[in-house]
Enzyme design. Structure first.
Site, PDB file in Angstrom:
ATOM      1  CG  HIS A 120       8.553 -13.989  -5.111  1.00  0.00           C
ATOM      2  ND1 HIS A 120       9.567 -13.738  -4.053  1.00  0.00           N
ATOM      3  CD2 HIS A 120       8.602 -12.821  -5.734  1.00  0.00           C
ATOM      4  CE1 HIS A 120       9.820 -12.337  -4.118  1.00  0.00           C
ATOM      5  NE2 HIS A 120       9.320 -11.902  -5.256  1.00  0.00           N
ATOM      6  CG  ASP A 197       3.626 -16.001  -1.664  1.00  0.00           C
ATOM      7  OD1 ASP A 197       3.099 -14.911  -1.312  1.00  0.00           O
ATOM      8  OD2 ASP A 197       4.733 -16.053  -2.463  1.00  0.00           O
ATOM      9  CD  GLN A 200       1.817 -10.315  -7.271  1.00  0.00           C
ATOM     10  OE1 GLN A 200       1.122  -9.598  -7.694  1.00  0.00           O
ATOM     11  NE2 GLN A 200       3.227  -9.932  -7.048  1.00  0.00           N
ATOM     12  CE  LYS A 223       4.320  -8.035  -3.751  1.00  0.00           C
ATOM     13  NZ  LYS A 223       5.267  -7.693  -5.089  1.00  0.00           N
ATOM     14  CB  CYS A 359      11.955 -12.170  -6.975  1.00  0.00           C
ATOM     15  SG  CYS A 359      12.626 -10.764  -6.689  1.00  0.00           S
TER      16      CYS A 359
HETATM   17  N1  PMP Z   1       5.497 -13.781  -3.351  1.00  0.00           N
HETATM   18  C1  PMP Z   1       5.338 -13.223  -4.269  1.00  0.00           C
HETATM   19  C2  PMP Z   1       4.188 -14.256  -5.214  1.00  0.00           C
HETATM   20  C3  PMP Z   1       5.686 -11.996  -4.553  1.00  0.00           C
HETATM   21  O1  PMP Z   1       4.879 -11.249  -5.955  1.00  0.00           O
HETATM   22  C4  PMP Z   1       6.282 -11.211  -3.807  1.00  0.00           C
HETATM   23  C5  PMP Z   1       6.551  -9.742  -4.216  1.00  0.00           C
HETATM   24  N2  PMP Z   1       7.212  -9.774  -5.461  1.00  0.00           N
HETATM   25  C6  PMP Z   1       6.729 -11.879  -2.652  1.00  0.00           C
HETATM   26  C7  PMP Z   1       6.403 -13.149  -2.201  1.00  0.00           C
HETATM   27  C8  PMP Z   1       7.392 -11.103  -1.573  1.00  0.00           C
HETATM   28  O2  PMP Z   1       7.010  -9.998  -1.135  1.00  0.00           O
HETATM   29  P1  PMP Z   1       7.715  -8.842  -0.247  1.00  0.00           P
HETATM   30  O3  PMP Z   1       8.951  -8.476  -1.317  1.00  0.00           O
HETATM   31  O4  PMP Z   1       6.968  -7.838  -0.041  1.00  0.00           O
HETATM   32  O5  PMP Z   1       8.060  -9.496   0.985  1.00  0.00           O
END
Ligand code: PMP
Length: 401
Positions: A120, A197, A200, A223, A359
């Site tokens: 991401h 990270d 998810q 999430k 993203c």
């Molecule tokens: N890493 C992953 C794998 C994600 O799916 C996301 C959220 N879409 C993020 C990082 C970023 O999370 P946040 O926008 O809550 O900071």
């Protein structure tokens, strides 16, 4: 197994959304919240907001106790060794930015940071920008056809110049558990730091950061059925000790003069300013709620829904699935149909799914697609949600083809 979620009625938003004709299948972007989380938010504000850690008065003491209570719950949730290893951030994105700034001083020009092709933007751009600032090399681990980080290639690419490995536990596009138990030791053997990270991954099952053997693990509350604006950065004690402070202000300072200051260590030294107090308390309620449920039953329910999702997609002509998702979600495109048109017509029929690059623009380029539609599941989804999605999809395809 029944396709009806026994937990759905705990989430008032689900009936509100369905009264509006909306079918929510975008939980990988953000989740709906159970009533107990809403009650915790309301309870904090209704019983008297107060700042944490500084006030002597009763409301301040009560807020601090509730706030620190979440730190203890998060410690247990991740099986961290101590609450001092749990830092509150705004979310996964801020946690990884904190690391990219806080660890910057450890890197020399020519050092390597290793990420993977499926990251991401939150776990790519902070490292990419650090690499630019310090003249480092950003090494990208390739994927195999199923959407897993390729371990053979990783063995070649993680080497003596590797200083840090940062990888996602579960991809938000490909829906596969990454082989962290094989991957992380490759970095550790080189003396490199490891960052996971967990944005998810944390939502599906319980994860033990000590068993995982990572130095840092980041996730976002929103999430995990908790409020937004808050997240957790776990850091192993000795890894946290290597972090330099990055944001300065109230709360994080031990003593200050006009010309100099010395700072608290973790966690408070990395929580400058007034935190998102209500959200932290709400996250505590979300963890209590999840802890009271049968984790195996949740995983079983999600697995049945996921099988139905994959079977339904496989039964339709021209569906191109991205990778081989094993849980939680499926990303796909449809031959001859533009994603934006598909997304638009699904939206018109009240189907809330995600469309676009998720993203992860470089991943889309690697996969050779412009973007994809993503259907993602949570513990509150029912089989009916998928039936509504598939009937909307069929109508859309009739119109577009
Ligand atoms: N890493 C992953 C794998 C994600 O799916 C996301 C959220 N879409 C993020 C990082 C970023 O999370 P946040 O926008 O809550 O900071």
């Amino acid at each position: 197994m029944s396709l009806n979620s026994p937990w759905r009625s705990d989430f008032p938003a689900l009936s509100a959304l369905s009264a509006e004709g909306q079918t929510y299948l975008d939980s990988a972007a953000t989740s709906q919240k159970p009533q107990v989380v809403l009650d915790a938010l309301m309870g904090y504000y209704a019983s008297g907001a107060a700042n944490v850690h500084r006030a002597q008065h009763l409301p301040g003491e009560r807020a601090t106790r509730a706030f620190e209570g979440t730190r203890i719950r998060a410690t247990h949730w991740l099986n961290a060794a101590s609450p001092a290893e749990i830092l509150f951030t705004r979310g996964t994105t801020e946690a990884i930015n904190l690391l990219a700034y806080g660890l910057e001083h450890l890197f020399q020009p020519g050092d390597e940071i290793v990420i993977s092709a499926l990251e991401h933007h939150a776990n790519l751009l902070p490292w990419q920008q650090l690499a630019i600032r310090r003249q480092l090399k950003l090494v990208v681990l390739p994927l195999d056809r199923s959407g897993l980080i390729d371990l053979e290639q990783a063995r070649q690419l993680i080497g003596a110049r590797t200083r840090l490995l940062a990888v996602s536990q579960l991809s938000n596009v490909l829906g596969r558990w990454q082989p962290l138990t094989e991957l992380l030791p490759l970095a550790r053997a080189q003396g490199a730091l490891t960052v996971v990270d967990g944005a998810q991954g944390v939502v599906h099952g319980r994860h033990d950061v000590q068993a995982l053997g990572c130095d840092f693990y980041a996730f976002s509350s929103h999430k995990l059925y908790g409020p937004d604006g808050i997240g957790v950065l776990y850091g192993r004690g000795d890894a946290l000790a290597r972090l330099k402070h990055w944001q300065f202000g109230g709360e994080m300072v031990h003593s200050a003069t006009y010309q100099s200051a010395d700072f608290h260590g973790a966690p408070l030294g990395f929580e400058a300013g007034t935190p998102a107090i209500a959200s932290v308390i709400g996250l505590g309620a979300a963890l209590d709620y999840l802890g009271s449920l049968d984790a195996a039953a949740i995983a079983g329910h999600e697995a049945v829904l996921h099988t139905k999702l994959l079977a339904g997609l496989a039964a339709r002509d021209g569906v191109r699935l991205l990778g081989e998702p094993e849980l939680a979600l499926a990303s796909f495109s449809i031959e001859g149909v533009h994603n934006a048109d598909l997304a638009h017509l699904l939206t018109e029929q009240g189907i809330a799914v995600r469309a676009g690059h998720h993203c992860a623009m470089p991943l889309m380029q690697t996969l050779g697609v412009q973007g994809a539609i993503r259907v993602s599941l949570a513990l509150y989804n029912n089989g009916d949600d998928l039936e509504r999605f598939f009937s909307a999809l069929d109508k859309t395809l009739e119109l577009l083809r």
